[in-house]
Design an enzyme around this catalytic site. Sequence first.
Site, PDB file in Angstrom:
ATOM      1  N   ASP A  12     -21.300  29.923 -18.491  1.00 62.93           N
ATOM      2  CA  ASP A  12     -19.832  29.877 -18.341  1.00 62.93           C
ATOM      3  C   ASP A  12     -19.428  28.417 -18.116  1.00 62.93           C
ATOM      4  OD1 ASP A  12     -17.466  31.961 -16.563  1.00 62.93           O
ATOM      5  OD2 ASP A  12     -17.181  29.948 -17.368  1.00 62.93           O
ATOM      6  N   ASP A 112     -15.181  30.322 -23.605  1.00 59.78           N
ATOM      7  CA  ASP A 112     -16.008  29.490 -22.716  1.00 59.78           C
ATOM      8  C   ASP A 112     -17.239  30.184 -22.133  1.00 59.78           C
ATOM      9  OD1 ASP A 112     -15.007  30.987 -20.528  1.00 59.78           O
ATOM     10  OD2 ASP A 112     -15.036  29.193 -19.265  1.00 59.78           O
ATOM     11  N   GLU A 113     -17.666  31.293 -22.762  1.00 64.17           N
ATOM     12  CA  GLU A 113     -18.848  31.985 -22.241  1.00 64.17           C
ATOM     13  C   GLU A 113     -19.765  32.431 -23.366  1.00 64.17           C
ATOM     14  OE1 GLU A 113     -17.952  35.327 -19.641  1.00 64.17           O
ATOM     15  OE2 GLU A 113     -16.276  34.180 -18.810  1.00 64.17           O
TER      16      GLU A 113
HETATM   17  N1  DCP Z   1      -7.614  30.924 -18.777  1.00 66.14           N
HETATM   18  C1  DCP Z   1      -6.236  31.096 -18.883  1.00 66.14           C
HETATM   19  N2  DCP Z   1      -5.577  31.950 -18.032  1.00 66.14           N
HETATM   20  C2  DCP Z   1      -6.252  32.641 -17.092  1.00 66.14           C
HETATM   21  C3  DCP Z   1      -7.644  32.490 -16.969  1.00 66.14           C
HETATM   22  C4  DCP Z   1      -8.302  31.612 -17.829  1.00 66.14           C
HETATM   23  O1  DCP Z   1      -5.616  30.474 -19.737  1.00 66.14           O
HETATM   24  N3  DCP Z   1      -5.591  33.464 -16.257  1.00 66.14           N
HETATM   25  C5  DCP Z   1      -8.287  29.962 -19.691  1.00 66.14           C
HETATM   26  C6  DCP Z   1      -8.388  28.598 -19.052  1.00 66.14           C
HETATM   27  C7  DCP Z   1      -9.807  28.484 -18.599  1.00 66.14           C
HETATM   28  C8  DCP Z   1     -10.549  29.363 -19.590  1.00 66.14           C
HETATM   29  O2  DCP Z   1      -9.635  30.385 -19.973  1.00 66.14           O
HETATM   30  O3  DCP Z   1     -10.267  27.142 -18.595  1.00 66.14           O
HETATM   31  C9  DCP Z   1     -11.828  29.961 -19.048  1.00 66.14           C
HETATM   32  O4  DCP Z   1     -11.529  30.793 -17.947  1.00 66.14           O
HETATM   33  P1  DCP Z   1     -12.468  30.929 -16.677  1.00 66.14           P
HETATM   34  O5  DCP Z   1     -12.045  32.144 -15.963  1.00 66.14           O
HETATM   35  O6  DCP Z   1     -13.890  30.806 -17.080  1.00 66.14           O
HETATM   36  O7  DCP Z   1     -12.059  29.709 -15.736  1.00 66.14           O
HETATM   37  P2  DCP Z   1     -12.407  28.188 -15.827  1.00 66.14           P
HETATM   38  O8  DCP Z   1     -13.413  27.873 -16.880  1.00 66.14           O
HETATM   39  O9  DCP Z   1     -11.146  27.413 -15.923  1.00 66.14           O
HETATM   40  O10 DCP Z   1     -13.001  27.884 -14.389  1.00 66.14           O
HETATM   41  P3  DCP Z   1     -14.452  28.224 -13.775  1.00 66.14           P
HETATM   42  O11 DCP Z   1     -15.069  26.895 -13.483  1.00 66.14           O
HETATM   43  O12 DCP Z   1     -14.145  28.973 -12.540  1.00 66.14           O
HETATM   44  O13 DCP Z   1     -15.197  29.013 -14.786  1.00 66.14           O
HETATM   45 CA    CA Z   2     -15.351  29.017 -17.092  1.00 65.02          CA
HETATM   46 CA    CA Z   3     -15.189  32.282 -18.271  1.00 64.10          CA
END
Ligand code: DCP
Ligand code: CA
Ligand code: CA
Length: 369
Positions: A12, A112-113
């Site tokens: 992730d 992103d996964e």
């Molecule tokens: N995303 C979004 N709205 C949300 C959740 C996520 O637009 N409510 C988008 C932005 C994030 C991406 O999807 O960068 C990936 O979501 P993740 O839940 O994996 O969160 P992040 O990668 O941002 O943070 P983490 O480091 O906790 O994985």
């Molecule tokens: Ca992420």
């Molecule tokens: Ca994710």
Amino acid sequence: MPSPTRVIMLVDLDYFFAQCEELRNPALKDKPVVVGVYSGRTEDSGAVSTANYVARKFGVKSGLPLYLAKKRLEGTDAVFLPVDTAFYEQISNKIMETLRGYADAFEQVGIDEAYLDVTRKVDGDFDAVKELVQKMKSDIKNKVGVTFSVGVGPNKLVAKIAADRQKPDGLTIVKPEDVQRFLSSLPVDQLIGVGRKTAAKMGELGIRTIGDLARYDVQRLVVIFGKKLGIYFHNAANGIDNEPVHELGETESISRIATLKEDTRDLARIMEKANQLIEEIHRDAAKRRIGFRQISIIAVMIDLSAKSRSRTLETATNNIAVLKRTVQELFEKLLSTSHLEIRRIGVKIAHFSWNEAAQQRLTSFFNNN
Ligand code: DCP
Ligand code: CA
Ligand code: CA
């Protein structure tokens, strides 16, 4: 024969959209960075898509209204940026391409996964995983400049939960013999499929942790949640998950076929069955967080001849209403070209992608059940 132990990994990417922005502009690194979806009604209306870890220290996270994020970051040198999906997809593609080389089987899930089955790569040895992950991390760091967190376990379910335990740049390995202990103290909503409503319902039954759920009588779960879900919850809580890591090739499709209760040309009856198939297909697609562009139907007539119809949409979707409407239109067309009654029907989706719109709707799919 018991299936041999698998070694499954979930990668992730850390604070992904914001990390991409840091990559484009390294001067952002020490500042709070907030990537937002601006709805455009007023200057600050909209929500936080994600924030880097500096901003998270101020309580800024995904979903927070932008005006609140501004308030929490008042007096800092915070930077607010609009979502640039095309750019993030470019970065994501490059990373996924590299990661794929480390896996026996590879399945991207969302932007992103990705799941990696690395069983053969490490010869089934969990003790060899750490070194492999370190190699992957430094490879991606050098090639792209991005960090990510990794969960490793004997299946996808455990890998996914493990990946959330240490972030950013984390690694959590759960060996098969540690699965039960690892899961038991975690809140029940960590399981995929246990959303807010289900968690509340379980709370009323005294089920708060995954361990509580694992010990709960499976027969009662079946009575309360239905057979499919009840058994799923029981297995999941016990760390059991046999889902393979699906390679998602260009030609792959998801389909279901079923025999009608009786041969018919009645559209309502056909759609009753079709809608059941559609719901299963949609659930499959949602689990894998993919959008689809092609929708097809097949009908086996009473003379056992088969007819099919298909439509390709302009953009990928994962909207179940679109799927149902399109399938109905295709059946109407098909019926108009034949006078025979239909015996079996099938529905298929294909031409998959991870388009962002699909991502967003899927988020709400998971949050609403
Ligand atoms: N995303 C979004 N709205 C949300 C959740 C996520 O637009 N409510 C988008 C932005 C994030 C991406 O999807 O960068 C990936 O979501 P993740 O839940 O994996 O969160 P992040 O990668 O941002 O943070 P983490 O480091 O906790 O994985
Ligand atoms: Ca992420
Ligand atoms: Ca994710």
